[in-house]
Design an enzyme around this catalytic site. Structure first.
Site, PDB file in Angstrom:
ATOM      1  N   ASP A 129      -9.507  -9.556   7.022  1.00  0.00           N
ATOM      2  CA  ASP A 129      -9.034  -8.233   6.628  1.00  0.00           C
ATOM      3  C   ASP A 129      -8.994  -7.262   7.800  1.00  0.00           C
ATOM      4  OD1 ASP A 129     -10.064  -7.901   3.170  1.00  0.00           O
ATOM      5  OD2 ASP A 129      -9.486  -9.664   4.284  1.00  0.00           O
ATOM      6  N   GLU A 131      -1.919 -13.024   1.666  1.00  0.00           N
ATOM      7  CA  GLU A 131      -2.611 -13.298   0.407  1.00  0.00           C
ATOM      8  C   GLU A 131      -2.095 -12.344  -0.653  1.00  0.00           C
ATOM      9  OE1 GLU A 131      -6.649 -12.771   2.105  1.00  0.00           O
ATOM     10  OE2 GLU A 131      -6.779 -11.009   0.785  1.00  0.00           O
TER      11      GLU A 131
END
Length: 891
Positions: free
Chosen positions: A462, A531
């Site tokens: 992330d 994702e």
């Protein structure tokens, strides 16, 4: 190299027997079938054998010291639990029957977490032969979270030295071992993924109470003569686009483990190329040897669907005075992977000179990291069946079996570090953490570099790492001759050395309508989305009844706001409220559990299909093209209600078949944004003279519109717009069906794709977009489906057993109606005599729709043993088709 081949090799070299055995029977920790032998010993020598298993016990119940526990003949372990060669603590306890099914209801809660707050002992015996002048090393990684290690009464490594799940450790135990029985003991410390650079589960599942403490990779005893070979690997340079030559560079470390100068010869082969080199090594000196060779017209490795998956062998042998002292073995593939940023800043990949749209899914291992090669292979086969070409591993970097199978099946891998725990809490890292991180990167780079399936490493998830950590990672990768692109993060991030990721992590992670994917903003089909999905994936009724109690099932379909234990521990994803509200708003309020599940399958099918179709259509766009999409997630590590294209038991529902339909190599698809019908061709060669037909029907089967076009479509992801449906069709019912078909020159149907649509559109409220979804202010009206007239469908079933242990069941379905009513969304399940589904299974097609008079023949292939000696049958059901099971007279 298999353990058996390694033993045989040593026997031939030194006329010895190296046999390692667990003292007492060791149960496989998978709870399924015993894992198959190791097929590769990465970055090392062939003269190694893995420990067969352990006895384990909590340190709270053991007062003896590590010196005593690791002494041969130690009697205190007689009552300990048996554990497999790769086993977490809880995996072993489950295999020993200490707890019931942890995947049913909330049973996982009943396992006391306090049992795993102290170290656990792992103990094994191994037997060595009487041959002289061999040097012996313990070789291991996969410790969660760290361990003090003892051999024959002496500590050989401390917890500080073995911290982290991924670093590789090779203590020299030559002076400690002897012919006959030897013993090793690990005192494994508890795991906390927020404090240790190991593994965690973030918001995917309910975390296991032991946090996966244990040994999840093999531990080897490695033996060699005076000169050992380590770190063998191959880098390849393929001539692109001709593909007519591959230049090889082979490297290996030759290490003199003796106290005298030796002259050795290192010789070997890499595919058809052979080479040899003499080397003089001072006492305890290591030299890196380099060999170069070329292969003319090499066998080129391709992802599945683009070509074959040939693999070459690297085999090296060191000899001193004519006697072999060690060997090394690796497998490798010849291929060229390149990555760049396009004009929009999106990451792109090419392989062997051809453009590549990444169609992937996010990987989850078993919740308890239980090794089961058969189960692993089943999931990778499903990945191919889904038409996907890539698996992303966010952390949870699987043992070698995974990457071996990915090589063999042509599935690309995007491994990388995980988010949201110690790996991403960089500001709090100590100097010891930096050491572990660097060692982790070095070990994984060495382990993965020869696998042709691996095409990048994501050094952040992330977030990109800090400059210091990025440098440490990059240095480790370069030192390992890492041949693939290095990506700073799976999110939209940049780093000083590796530059821009070219990826986006914009979500969604919860339900959005199908038309969402056609908007070129947020998670819509442009760029590389690392994702993303529409969130919930409610499994089949068969699986739901295996995983939830009757009261939980009642709550599932009646209370959208209820906390769902089998969804996520996260407050954001704890309920199915967003999904359920859309289900009610679009399909109508469920009237029963069965009605809820069948509506969920339709909703999931259309959502998943739209996601992959939108990215497939936009791959060749001139403006903001799509370059990659990773469905979040491919599978789940336990019995889940979200983020999975197939469930833990390998059953298949709407999500599976929506993805399978969308990813067909030659495919006609409806565009939710402009009503166009595009044909997308993922094959390499162009497709010409295709007949594309669009039929629009009311739900009573009345034809309202038909149009046909003849098109040609370029290959490598090319697309052609065949036709566009009118914005208004007279007399169209609020809910209606669109059937698209593609036929070849011979009139044979190549593709069929059926949509259920509404004259009332889903309206997205972009002003309220959030990181995990965007609200829908007005829903499409698909409620008319509930009033469809029943359609009669006949089924003819036969089965044939093959010599390879599989059975193929063939079912011919026919809509025998004499009117106009289509048989909508007809699903077939192979079942045994008790009515339970036979899994895993690979269908040629499923979830089909048939108009009156139409028939189709489907085939299902599965392991004959999964019938458990019973007769196979096929259970057929449909949206407006009565459920019926037809048995066969096959095996």
């Amino acid at each position: 190299m298999t353990a058996g081949r390694a033993r045989a090799l040593l026997c031939s070299l030194w006329a010895c027997a190296l046999v390692l055995a667990l003292g007492g029977a060791a149960a496989a920790a998978s709870g399924r079938v015993p894992p198959k032998p190791i097929t590769r010993i990465s970055a090392g020598s062939g003269s190694a054998t893995a420990l067969a298993g352990y006895r384990i016990q909590s340190s709270a119940k053991v007062s003896d010291s590590g010196a005593a526990i690791s002494t041969p003949g130690y009697a205190g372990a007689s009552g300990w639990y048996a554990a497999g060669p790769r086993s977490t603590v809880l995996a072993a306890l489950l295999a020993n029957g200490k707890y019931g099914d942890p995947f049913y209801s909330t049973a996982l809660k009943s396992i006391p977490a306090s049992d795993f707050t102290v170290p656990w002992w792992y103990r094994a015996d191994f037997t060595l032969g009487s041959e002289a002048d061999l040097h012996t090393f313990l070789d291991f990684s996969g410790v969660i979270s760290s361990a003090d290690v003892w051999v024959n009464g002496t500590r050989v490594a401390t917890a500080a030295q073995t911290a982290g799940a991924y670093p590789r450790y090779q203590p020299d135990i030559t002076a400690l071992v002897h012919p006959g029985t030897n013993s090793v003991a690990f005192s494994v410390n508890p795991n906390d993924p927020d404090k240790n650079l190991t593994t965690g589960w973030i918001d995917w599942v309910q975390s296991p109470p032991d946090h996966n403490m244990g040994l999840f990779r093999d531990v080897f005893v490695r033996r060699s003569g005076s000169v050992a070979l380590r770190n063998a690997h191959v880098t390849t340079k393929l001539a692109v686009p001709a593909l007519d030559k591959a230049d090889l560079t082979v490297k290996v470390d030759a290490r003199n483990d003796s106290s005298a100068t030796v002259k050795a010869t290192v010789a070997g082969t890499a595919g058809p190329a052979s080479f040899s080199q003499d080397v003089s090594l001072a006492a305890h000196e290591t030299k890196t040897l380099t060999f170069t060779a070329s292969i003319a017209n090499p066998k080129v490795w391709w992802p599945y669907g683009m070509g074959g998956q040939p693999l070459y062998d690297l085999d090296l042998t060191a000899t001193v005075e004519g006697t072999a002292t060690d060997t090394a073995h690796e497998r490798f593939g010849v291929r060229d992977v390149r990555s760049a940023l396009n004009s929009d800043g999106a990451r792109t990949y090419t392989i062997n000179g051809r453009p590549l749209l990444i169609r992937g899914g996010g990987w989850s291992p078993d919740l308890f990291l239980r090794p089961d090669r058969t189960y692993l292979e089943d999931r990778i086969r499903y990945t191919r069946d889904l038409g996907l070409n890539t698996i992303r591993l966010e952390g949870h970097l699987e043992p070698d079996d995974f990457f071996d199978l990915a090589d063999e099946y042509g599935i690309l891998a995007l491994p990388g570090w995980e988010c949201c725990d110690k790996w991403q809490s960089l500001s709090g890292w100590s100097s010891a953490d930096h050491t572990v991180a660097k060692a982790s990167m070095a070990a994984e780079a060495a382990r993965l570099r020869d696998h042709p399936s691996v095409i990048s490493f994501l050094i952040g998830s992330d977030e990109a790492p800090t400059k210091q950590v990025e440098q440490e990672y990059v240095d480790a990768l370069k030192a390992a001759d890492w041949p693939n692109p290095i990506v700073p993060a799976a999110s939209d991030a940049s780093a000083p050395i590796t530059g821009s990721s070219g990826m986006k992590m914009t979500g969604p992670y919860d339900w959005v309508p199908p038309n969402y994917w056609y908007t070129k903003k947020e998670g819509g089909a442009y760029g590389f989305n690392s994702e993303t999905s529409a969130g919930p994936d409610v499994p089949t009724l068969d699986t739901l009844r295996r995983m939830m109690s009757s009261s939980e099932l009642a709550t599932l379909w009646q209370d959208p706001s209820a906390k769902q234990y089998h969804r996520s521990p996260s407050s954001t994803f704890g309920t199915l409220k967003i999904f359920d509200n859309a289900l009610i708003g679009r399909y109508g309020k469920p009237t029963s559990l069965e009605d809820y599940v069948r509506k969920a399958q339709l909703a999931q099918y259309e959502a998943v299909r739209a996601q992959f179709e939108a990215y497939g259509r936009n791959f060749t766009d001139s403006s903001k093209p799509s370059t990659g999409v990773v469905y979040w997630m491919l599978n789940s590590g336990w019995t889940s209600l979200h983020w999975q294209l197939f469930d833990y038991y390998l059953d298949q529902g709407g999500s599976y078949y929506g993805a399978k339909e969308a990813n067909r190599p030659l495919h006609a698809q409806y565009s939710y944004d402009d009503r166009s019908v595009a044909v997308v061709n993922s094959d390499h060669g162009a497709a010409s003279d295709l007949t594309v037909k669009a039929d629009v029907y009311n739900l009573d089967g009345t034809s309202k519109y038909t149009k046909t076009a003849t098109v040609s479509v370029p290959g490598d992801g090319g697309r052609t717009t065949a036709l566009t449906l009118p914005s208004s069709i007279s007399g169209l019912s609020t809910t209606y069906l669109v059937r698209l078909t593609v036929a070849g020159k011979d009139g044979r149907e190549i593709d069929r794709n059926v949509y259920w649509l509404s004259t009332k559109k889903d309206v997205i409220d972009w002003s309220k977009n959030d990181w995990y979804y965007v609200p829908t202010s007005s829903y499409a009206d698909l409620s008319g489906l509930s009033g469809m007239t029943a359609a009669p469908v006949s089924a003819t079933v036969s089965s044939t057993a093959a010599g390879d242990g599989t059975t193929t069941t063939t079912v011919t379905l026919k809509n025998t109606g004499t009117g106009k009513i289509p048989a909508f969304y007809v699903d077939a399940h192979v079942v045994d005599a008790s009515g339970d589904p036979v899994l895993p299974v690979r269908w040629s097609d499923n979830a089909v729709s048939l108009w009156p008079g139409e028939s189709t023949t489907l085939t299902a292939t599965y392991r004959t043993s999964d019938l458990h000696g019973s007769t196979a049958g096929v259970r057929v059901s449909g949206w407006n088709v009565a459920t019926r099971t037809t048995m066969t007279t096959g095996p």
